[in-house]
Design a protein around this motif. Structure first.
Motif, PDB file in Angstrom:
ATOM      1  N   ASN A  62       9.586  27.909  31.713  1.00 25.36           N
ATOM      2  CA  ASN A  62       9.118  27.071  30.606  1.00 25.36           C
ATOM      3  C   ASN A  62       9.268  25.592  30.932  1.00 25.36           C
ATOM      4  O   ASN A  62      10.300  24.971  30.689  1.00 25.36           O
ATOM      5  CB  ASN A  62       9.869  27.403  29.307  1.00 25.36           C
ATOM      6  CG  ASN A  62       9.293  26.618  28.134  1.00 25.36           C
ATOM      7  OD1 ASN A  62       8.094  26.327  28.102  1.00 25.36           O
ATOM      8  ND2 ASN A  62      10.131  26.257  27.188  1.00 25.36           N
ATOM      9  N   CYS A  63       8.186  25.036  31.464  1.00 26.02           N
ATOM     10  CA  CYS A  63       8.128  23.599  31.797  1.00 26.02           C
ATOM     11  C   CYS A  63       7.422  22.825  30.702  1.00 26.02           C
ATOM     12  O   CYS A  63       7.283  21.602  30.788  1.00 26.02           O
ATOM     13  CB  CYS A  63       7.380  23.404  33.121  1.00 26.02           C
ATOM     14  SG  CYS A  63       8.031  24.392  34.472  1.00 26.02           S
ATOM     15  N   GLY A  64       6.937  23.517  29.694  1.00 35.85           N
ATOM     16  CA  GLY A  64       6.233  22.868  28.590  1.00 35.85           C
ATOM     17  C   GLY A  64       7.216  22.253  27.619  1.00 35.85           C
ATOM     18  O   GLY A  64       8.243  22.853  27.300  1.00 35.85           O
ATOM     19  N   ALA A  65       6.918  21.060  27.151  1.00 34.15           N
ATOM     20  CA  ALA A  65       7.790  20.376  26.189  1.00 34.15           C
ATOM     21  C   ALA A  65       7.045  19.217  25.545  1.00 34.15           C
ATOM     22  O   ALA A  65       6.060  18.723  26.100  1.00 34.15           O
ATOM     23  CB  ALA A  65       9.053  19.850  26.880  1.00 34.15           C
ATOM     24  N   TYR A  66       7.541  18.808  24.398  1.00 34.41           N
ATOM     25  CA  TYR A  66       7.091  17.553  23.789  1.00 34.41           C
ATOM     26  C   TYR A  66       8.024  16.482  24.344  1.00 34.41           C
ATOM     27  O   TYR A  66       9.208  16.439  24.001  1.00 34.41           O
ATOM     28  CB  TYR A  66       7.185  17.633  22.273  1.00 34.41           C
ATOM     29  CG  TYR A  66       6.661  16.392  21.568  1.00 34.41           C
ATOM     30  CD1 TYR A  66       5.456  16.409  20.885  1.00 34.41           C
ATOM     31  CD2 TYR A  66       7.376  15.192  21.607  1.00 34.41           C
ATOM     32  CE1 TYR A  66       4.967  15.265  20.243  1.00 34.41           C
ATOM     33  CE2 TYR A  66       6.901  14.045  20.984  1.00 34.41           C
ATOM     34  CZ  TYR A  66       5.692  14.096  20.304  1.00 34.41           C
ATOM     35  OH  TYR A  66       5.217  12.962  19.686  1.00 34.41           O
ATOM     36  N   THR A  67       7.508  15.620  25.227  1.00 40.43           N
ATOM     37  CA  THR A  67       8.376  14.684  25.951  1.00 40.43           C
ATOM     38  C   THR A  67       8.127  13.211  25.612  1.00 40.43           C
ATOM     39  O   THR A  67       8.729  12.332  26.230  1.00 40.43           O
ATOM     40  CB  THR A  67       8.215  14.870  27.475  1.00 40.43           C
ATOM     41  OG1 THR A  67       6.833  14.680  27.820  1.00 40.43           O
ATOM     42  CG2 THR A  67       8.672  16.240  27.921  1.00 40.43           C
ATOM     43  N   ALA A  68       7.264  12.939  24.641  1.00 34.17           N
ATOM     44  CA  ALA A  68       7.007  11.541  24.250  1.00 34.17           C
ATOM     45  C   ALA A  68       8.173  11.086  23.367  1.00 34.17           C
ATOM     46  O   ALA A  68       8.135  11.213  22.140  1.00 34.17           O
ATOM     47  CB  ALA A  68       5.683  11.441  23.512  1.00 34.17           C
ATOM     48  N   VAL A  69       9.224  10.576  24.012  1.00 34.44           N
ATOM     49  CA  VAL A  69      10.500  10.315  23.340  1.00 34.44           C
ATOM     50  C   VAL A  69      10.346   9.397  22.134  1.00 34.44           C
ATOM     51  O   VAL A  69      10.883   9.681  21.055  1.00 34.44           O
ATOM     52  CB  VAL A  69      11.527   9.736  24.347  1.00 34.44           C
ATOM     53  CG1 VAL A  69      12.837   9.393  23.640  1.00 34.44           C
ATOM     54  CG2 VAL A  69      11.782  10.726  25.471  1.00 34.44           C
ATOM     55  N   ASP A  70       9.622   8.305  22.277  1.00 32.23           N
ATOM     56  CA  ASP A  70       9.462   7.370  21.160  1.00 32.23           C
ATOM     57  C   ASP A  70       8.550   7.923  20.064  1.00 32.23           C
ATOM     58  O   ASP A  70       8.832   7.776  18.875  1.00 32.23           O
ATOM     59  CB  ASP A  70       8.929   6.026  21.667  1.00 32.23           C
ATOM     60  CG  ASP A  70       9.978   5.269  22.468  1.00 32.23           C
ATOM     61  OD1 ASP A  70      11.164   5.324  22.095  1.00 32.23           O
ATOM     62  OD2 ASP A  70       9.623   4.633  23.474  1.00 32.23           O
ATOM     63  N   LYS A  71       7.480   8.575  20.476  1.00 32.87           N
ATOM     64  CA  LYS A  71       6.523   9.146  19.521  1.00 32.87           C
ATOM     65  C   LYS A  71       7.166  10.255  18.676  1.00 32.87           C
ATOM     66  O   LYS A  71       6.784  10.481  17.526  1.00 32.87           O
ATOM     67  CB  LYS A  71       5.328   9.705  20.291  1.00 32.87           C
ATOM     68  CG  LYS A  71       3.982   9.470  19.631  1.00 32.87           C
ATOM     69  CD  LYS A  71       2.881   9.882  20.581  1.00 32.87           C
ATOM     70  CE  LYS A  71       1.542   9.864  19.872  1.00 32.87           C
ATOM     71  NZ  LYS A  71       0.464  10.342  20.747  1.00 32.87           N
ATOM     72  N   ALA A  72       8.134  10.937  19.279  1.00 36.07           N
ATOM     73  CA  ALA A  72       8.807  12.038  18.580  1.00 36.07           C
ATOM     74  C   ALA A  72       9.495  11.567  17.297  1.00 36.07           C
ATOM     75  O   ALA A  72       9.664  12.344  16.351  1.00 36.07           O
ATOM     76  CB  ALA A  72       9.833  12.695  19.503  1.00 36.07           C
ATOM     77  N   GLU A  73       9.871  10.295  17.257  1.00 38.25           N
ATOM     78  CA  GLU A  73      10.529   9.764  16.059  1.00 38.25           C
ATOM     79  C   GLU A  73       9.618   9.845  14.838  1.00 38.25           C
ATOM     80  O   GLU A  73      10.095   9.953  13.711  1.00 38.25           O
ATOM     81  CB  GLU A  73      10.965   8.315  16.300  1.00 38.25           C
ATOM     82  CG  GLU A  73      12.013   8.140  17.394  1.00 38.25           C
ATOM     83  CD  GLU A  73      13.348   8.790  17.065  1.00 38.25           C
ATOM     84  OE1 GLU A  73      13.877   8.510  15.961  1.00 38.25           O
ATOM     85  OE2 GLU A  73      13.856   9.573  17.895  1.00 38.25           O
ATOM     86  N   SER A  74       8.308   9.806  15.051  1.00 40.28           N
ATOM     87  CA  SER A  74       7.361   9.892  13.938  1.00 40.28           C
ATOM     88  C   SER A  74       6.620  11.228  13.906  1.00 40.28           C
ATOM     89  O   SER A  74       5.996  11.565  12.905  1.00 40.28           O
ATOM     90  CB  SER A  74       6.347   8.743  14.003  1.00 40.28           C
ATOM     91  OG  SER A  74       5.670   8.749  15.243  1.00 40.28           O
TER      92      SER A  74
END
Length: 287
Positions: A62-74
């Protein structure tokens, strides 16, 4: 004739997935399925279940992830779906079908207050949404399937996709001066090295589940990392160190997230290259 074991790689077009794709030619004993977002929908759980049953993998990387660290805040809900709830679905499928699951996690599960390298038993206390959802994914996976193997890694870069190394390489070439944060400490990870580690674990006679840490060797700041890039590229840009406070971001970053890798070295006999060696390999490799 024995049927080939099937490896499913999620997040196949990302940095780590792309490096696994390169590596796969060395492992013809497996049937490989490289799945992008259309083939494995980590953000649509009911669809994900059906997709997994259609593919029926023996091994899931499983290499899939939501990795947009700043965008994740919203985009909290989406980050939680991909990094937490989908991981539980993968872990449950692996348990029900006797499949192996290697799940990739992050140093961002820590708060950055340590002053010594963090081992797998160190207390987690994420300080942003990305880290919180990744830690929730770890806990959810282990809660439904004690046979899952989790690798926490840090500062991942590769020849593929958008990453810090490629951005800095471009800026060093384009600019006369460059300020880089010098008060966040950790160690980078070349995705090609991590991909090889995953295959070494799969090929090992023993399977010891749980949490492991992996990054390249070395303890540096982002500023020192850029100086190492510049040493290889030879660009004459003047690089200076700046505090994190001079570069505010929506998501807080841990100021210290150096990982202790002794567990993966001891249990799986992994030889870990120094970050400068791996960086040179990356910058001199063809895509």
């Amino acid at each position: 004739m024995n049927k080939l074991k099937k490896i499913l790689v999620t997040g196949a077009t990302g940095q780590l997935g792309s490096e696994l794709h390169v590596l796969s030619v060395n492992y013809p004993e497996y049937e490989w399925v490289f799945a992008d977002r259309t083939q494995i929908s980590l953000s649509a759980l009911n669809v994900l279940e059906n997709q997994l049953h259609a593919i029926r993998p023996n091994i899931i990387l499983n290499c899939g992830a939501y990795t947009a660290v700043d965008k994740a805040e919203s985009e909290t809900e989406l980050a939680n779906l991909v990094n937490h709830q989908a991981v539980a679905v993968l872990a449950n499928f692996a348990k029900e079908h006797g499949a192996k699951l290697i799940h990739i996690s992050t140093d961002y599960v820590f708060d950055g207050t340590s002053s010594v390298a963090l081992n797998e038993e160190a207390i987690t206390n994420p300080i942003n949404i990305y880290g919180t959802t990744k830690r929730a994914g770890e806990l959810a996976a282990l809660a439904v399937n004690t046979n899952v193997l989790i690798i926490r890694t840090s500062w991942v870069y590769s020849r593929f996709g958008n990453n810090f190394v490629k951005t800095m390489q471009r800026l060093l070439h384009e600019r006369d001066t460059l300020g880089v944060v010098n008060d966040q400490i950790g160690s980078p990870t070349y995705a090609a090295d991590l991909a090889q580690v995953m295959m070494d674990i799969i090929g090992n006679a023993k399977w010891i589940p749980g949490i492991y840490h992996y990054s390249n060797e070395g303890e540096i700041s982002w500023y020192e990392f850029v100086l190492a890039i510049q040493e290889i590229t030879g660009d004459s840009c003047e690089v200076s160190g700046i505090p994190s406070s001079s570069y505010p971001t929506p998501a807080a970053r841990p100021t210290f997230s150096l990982l202790d890798k002794s567990k993966i070295e001891e249990i799986y006999g992994i030889k870990i290259p120094h970050y400068k060696e791996s960086l040179k390999n990356c910058l001199t490799s063809e895509v």
